[in-house]
Structure formats: structure tokens, C-alpha cells
Design a protein around this motif. Structure first.
Motif, short mmCIF file in Angstrom:
data_model
loop_
_atom_site.label_atom_id
_atom_site.label_comp_id
_atom_site.label_asym_id
_atom_site.label_seq_id
_atom_site.Cartn_x
_atom_site.Cartn_y
_atom_site.Cartn_z
N LYS A 20 97.09 78.85 -39.94
CA LYS A 20 98.09 79.66 -40.47
C LYS A 20 99.11 78.93 -41.16
CE LYS A 20 98.60 81.98 -36.96
NZ LYS A 20 97.69 81.15 -36.03
N THR A 21 99.75 78.06 -40.44
CA THR A 21 100.99 77.36 -41.03
C THR A 21 100.57 76.18 -42.11
OG1 THR A 21 102.43 77.84 -38.90
CG2 THR A 21 103.13 76.02 -40.37
N THR A 22 99.48 75.78 -41.75
CA THR A 22 98.82 74.72 -42.78
C THR A 22 98.65 75.31 -44.04
OG1 THR A 22 97.96 73.49 -41.10
CG2 THR A 22 97.18 72.81 -43.14
N ILE A 43 104.07 76.13 -31.94
CA ILE A 43 103.61 77.50 -32.38
C ILE A 43 104.75 78.13 -33.01
CG2 ILE A 43 101.46 77.75 -30.67
CD1 ILE A 43 103.52 79.17 -29.01
N SER A 44 104.31 78.98 -34.06
CA SER A 44 105.27 79.79 -34.82
C SER A 44 105.79 80.93 -33.79
CB SER A 44 104.68 80.26 -35.88
OG SER A 44 103.76 79.35 -36.63
N ILE A 45 106.91 80.89 -33.14
CA ILE A 45 107.45 81.98 -32.34
C ILE A 45 107.77 83.09 -33.37
CG2 ILE A 45 109.08 82.40 -30.80
CD1 ILE A 45 108.96 79.68 -29.60
N VAL A 85 104.19 86.09 -44.93
CA VAL A 85 104.99 85.84 -43.68
C VAL A 85 104.01 85.47 -42.52
CG1 VAL A 85 105.74 87.75 -41.87
CG2 VAL A 85 105.86 88.52 -44.27
N ASP A 86 104.48 84.35 -42.06
CA ASP A 86 103.68 83.33 -41.33
C ASP A 86 103.60 83.95 -39.86
OD1 ASP A 86 101.86 81.72 -39.88
OD2 ASP A 86 103.45 80.14 -40.19
N SER A 87 102.66 84.84 -39.31
CA SER A 87 102.63 85.26 -37.97
C SER A 87 102.26 84.38 -36.91
CB SER A 87 101.87 86.47 -37.83
OG SER A 87 102.05 87.46 -38.87
#
Ligand code: GDP
Ligand code: MG
Length: 399
Positions: A20-22, A43-45, A85-87
Motif C-alpha cells: 500500500k505505502t509503496t 507499519i502505517s499506524i 488515504v493510506d490505511s
């Protein structure tokens, strides 16, 4: 030409490590996992967000995220500006992903090709999409560079199978190598075709759902230079202008056990990710500056609040009625809800813990630990404790 505010939010959903973040970085050129705690845990908290624009070159029939066509180098036509929105994808943080759903207009659902599909979280995320009724889903099959073509095709069939019967059935499935931005143009085309900008009511009283709250000052800033508290969130209706006197609900408790009081303040700054705004409209994520003591807004303490015009927001209450249905889960024993059972409620951008006070005719009356400010009809996700974890077990709406 310069476009100030994104016109819609697209959420990234998918199992942890599926990219996701990539992919967010490939689209926006920004790394959303910026918080030191997130970097530490990898991790994306919290919800991370970043804006990008879609351009189209007519001569080359090519979509891209740059003003100049990557093929011919000529100026391309601007299409739309979008907030991502990066969940988070970590299971214990599922509730944060649910919270994001109240402000997203569409969803990119990532499924990595180098693992059999569905992984547990992929299945759970599909349940979230169903529960929240998120339409406009695009599936991205990531990491196709790590498997053979035959396996990629087999995996694609596994995805199609997993999507059957869900809101995402028949969604486009775009193979991607996010680390090298391969096939991102096909994703952009799918976004243009499958995720329209919803019609918004800009004349209705404004509602800003707060998804972040910050103290933007560096530690040790001199008192005269301290900036007031900042909120991040999205308007779902109405407009907000610089200088507007607004109200935030439920607000804060002046003392332990005293009732929550709404906070009134004047909007001293209004920004999109890149620009100062005179006014903000529904759509992408915006930041709101206030003269409030930043200790009130620091560390996301006011996430889940609502900002609007004084007297125009819903009542604040610690008791909510939810018309609900239980999820038919094969993986957990999702027995009917019980009186006095603890429950986690996700509504708008709020996550709240409560206890079931009453059950009657498909309506759960939930007594919350902290009051909420919610509109009737808002979608609600209910999670219950099974073993050590909170698991999504039902959904419904505020009655
Ligand atoms: P998230 O947890 O879903 O945000 O996943 P990340 O974006 O942090 O990615 C997890 C790991 O997968 C990182 O090491 C990325 O470099 C890697 N990754 C992401 N997309 C791809 C891809 O398309 N191909 C390959 N080979 N690796 C990828
Ligand atoms: Mg991530």
C-alpha cells in the motif's frame, strides 16, 4: 494552471506488506509512513495521506501523474486531483481502516501475487468493504514481478473467486509492480473510469470529520512562536472558509468526569496538502488551523470529532442506537450479540468502546465510554472481542 484542493479521497486497503505505502509513493512521490513510531514498527499506524494529480496525453493516449507526458514530453491535460488515504493493514489496527471508510469515495484494494489469495486480512478487508458498502473498488494485484506469468494468471483467478458475492465482484484487477511504477498508467485509467467524483452538497451545513489532530510545533519552540492546534480531515458536505467561527463536538472535558463541552474557535488557516486555501469544499483531505492550545490537539486526541457551524451539529450523546446485522463469518464463532457485552464502535472517523445496554428488534443500544457526535443514518461497524482480539462482527447505521 494550479489546482488547490483534491476533489476526492481514495483509500488504500490490503493485507500488511502487500504494498500500500509503496504504491502510494509511486502515485504521489511521497512516503506516507512518516511517523517515527510507524517507521519503528514498519507499519502505517495512523492514516497517512498524500495528494496527486492525474494527467492525460491525447496524442499518446497515455495517463500519468506528471504534467508532461512521459512518452512525448508535451504538456498533458489535467484530469483530477486526488487525496490518497493510506490505511494500515495490520489486523489489530483494523478499526482504523474502518474509520477511514467514512471519508473515502473509492478504494484501491491491494492483493500481492506472491501469496495465495485470500490471506486472512484480505478476507477481512472484503468484509469491511461489504459492511461499509464501499463501492468503486479497484483491485491491484501487486508484486507480479515475484511470480511467473502462469502463477500470476492463476492468482488472478483466485482473486476473482474471492471477490464473488462481495461489493467488489467484477471490479477491475490491475497487475502492478509498484516498486518500479510498472502499469501505473492502467491503474490511473481505471481510477478515471471506476471512481467518479461524487456529487456533493456544498449548500448544506458543513461537516468536517476529523481524521488527524496535531501539535505542529517543534519541542522547545518559544511561546510567542507557538502555532495553534491543527486538525486534518475531510468535509463531506458544505464549505468552510478562512475566518469562519466553528464548533467542534463532542469537545473536551474541563475536568475528569465533567461533561464534554464543545470547543468554539475561529479558523486561522486552511490548507490542502500543498496550498493555503481561502475556502475548502468537500473532497480531499484538508488541514484546519486554530488558535487552540496545541496540547488539546496533539497526538490525534481529537480524531473522531466533527467540526461544523455553531448550533448546526448533531447532539452529543454517550448512548447510541444501532440498527444492525451480524456478519456471517466462517472463520470465527459470531454468535448473536449479548446484553452487557463490550463492543467497539466505528462511526464516521470515531472509534469508541462501549457496552451493549439493550437489544431489541434488530437494534442495539450501546452505552459508550465517551460521548460521540454522530448524524442519524451514519454507517456503523461493530467489533467484538474474540480471544485477545477485536473482530469485525456486525454493521449497521445510527437509528
Ligand atoms: P504495506 O504494508 O501494504 O504498506 O506494504 P509496503 O508498501 O510497506 O511494502 C511492503 C514490502 O513490499 C516493501 O519491502 C516493498 O518494497 C515491497 N513491494 C511493494 N510493492 C512491490 C512490488 O510491486 N514488487 C516487489 N517485488 N516488491 C514490492
Ligand atoms: Mg504501509
Amino acid at each position: 494552471m494550479h489546482f488547490l484542493q483534491a476533489e476526492l479521497n481514495i483509500g488504500m486497503l490490503g493485507h500488511v506488506d502487500h504494498g500500500k505505502t509503496t504504491l502510494t509513493k509511486a502515485l504521489t512521490n511521497k512516503w506516507t509512513a512518516l511517523h517515527s513510531e510507524e517507521l519503528k514498527r514498519g507499519i502505517s499506524i495512523r492514516l497517512g495521506y498524500a495528494d496527486f494529480s492525474i494527467y492525460y496525453c491525447k496524442d499518446c493516449s497515455e495517463y500519468s501523474v506528471s504534467e508532461k507526458c512521459p512518452k512525448c514530453g508535451k504538456k498533458a491535460e489535467f484530469k483530477r486531483r486526488i487525496s490518497i488515504v493510506d490505511s494500515p493493514g495490520h489486523e489489530t489496527l483494523m478499526t482504523t481502516a474502518i474509520s477511514a471508510s467514512s471519508i473515502i469515495d473509492g478504494c484501491i484494494f491491494l492483493i500481492a501475487a506472491n501469496e495465495p489469495c485470500p490471506q486472512p486480512q484480505t478476507a477481512e478487508h472484503l468484509m469491511i468493504l461489504n459492511a461499509t458498502g464501499t463501492k468503486n473498488v479497484i483491485v491491484v494485484q501487486t508484486k507480479v514481478d515475484l511470480v511467473s506469468k502462469a502463477r500470476a494468471l492463476e492468482h488472478r483467478a483466485e482473486i476473482e473467486n474471492a471477490l464473488k458475492g462481495s461489493v467488489a465482484e467484477g471490479a477491475p484487477i490491475i497487475p502492478i509492480i509498484a516498486t518500479h511504477s510498472v502499469n501505473v498508467d492502467a491503474l490511473l485509467e481505471a481510477i478515471q473510469e471506476k471512481i467518479p467524483t461524487p456529487k456533493r452538497d456544498t449548500t448544506a451545513p458543513p461537516r468536517l470529520y476529523v481524521s488527524r489532530s496535531f501539535d505542529v510545533n517543534k519541542p522547545g519552540t518559544d511561546i510567542p512562536k507557538i502555532k495553534g492546534g491543527v486538525f486534518g480531515g475531510s468535509l463531506t458536505q458544505g464549505v468552510l472558509k478562512l475566518g469562519d467561527e466553528v464548533e467542534l463536538r463532542p469537545g473536551i472535558q474541563k475536568k475528569d468526569k465533567s461533561p464534554y463541552e464543545p470547543i468554539k474557535f475561529k479558523i486561522t488557516a486552511l490548507r490542502s496538502e500543498t496550498d493555503a486555501l481561502e475556502q475548502a469544499a468537500p473532497g480531499g483531505l484538508i488541514a484546519l488551523g486554530s488558535p487552540l492550545d496545541p496540547s488539546i490537539t496533539k497526538s490525534d486526541t481529537l480524531v473522531g470529532s466533527v467540526v461544523g457551524l455553531p448550533g448546526k451539529l448533531p447532539e452529543v450523546s454517550d448512548t447510541i442506537n444501532v440498527k444492525y446485522s451480524l456478519l456471517d463469518r466462517k472463520d470465527i464463532d459470531n454468535v448473536p450479540l449479548k446484553q452487557n457485552e463490550p463492543i467497539v464502535v466505528n462511526v464516521q472517523t470515531a472509534t469508541a468502546i462501549g457496552v451493549i445496554a439493550n437489544l431489541a428488534k434488530g437494534i442495539a443500544t450501546i452505552k459508550l465510554k465517551r460521548p460521540l457526535c454522530v448524524d442519524k443514518g451514519s454507517k456503523v461497524a461493530l467489533s467484538r472481542k474474540i480471544g485477545q482480539r477485536w473482530r469485525l462482527s456486525g454493521w449497521g447505521s445510527i437509528n
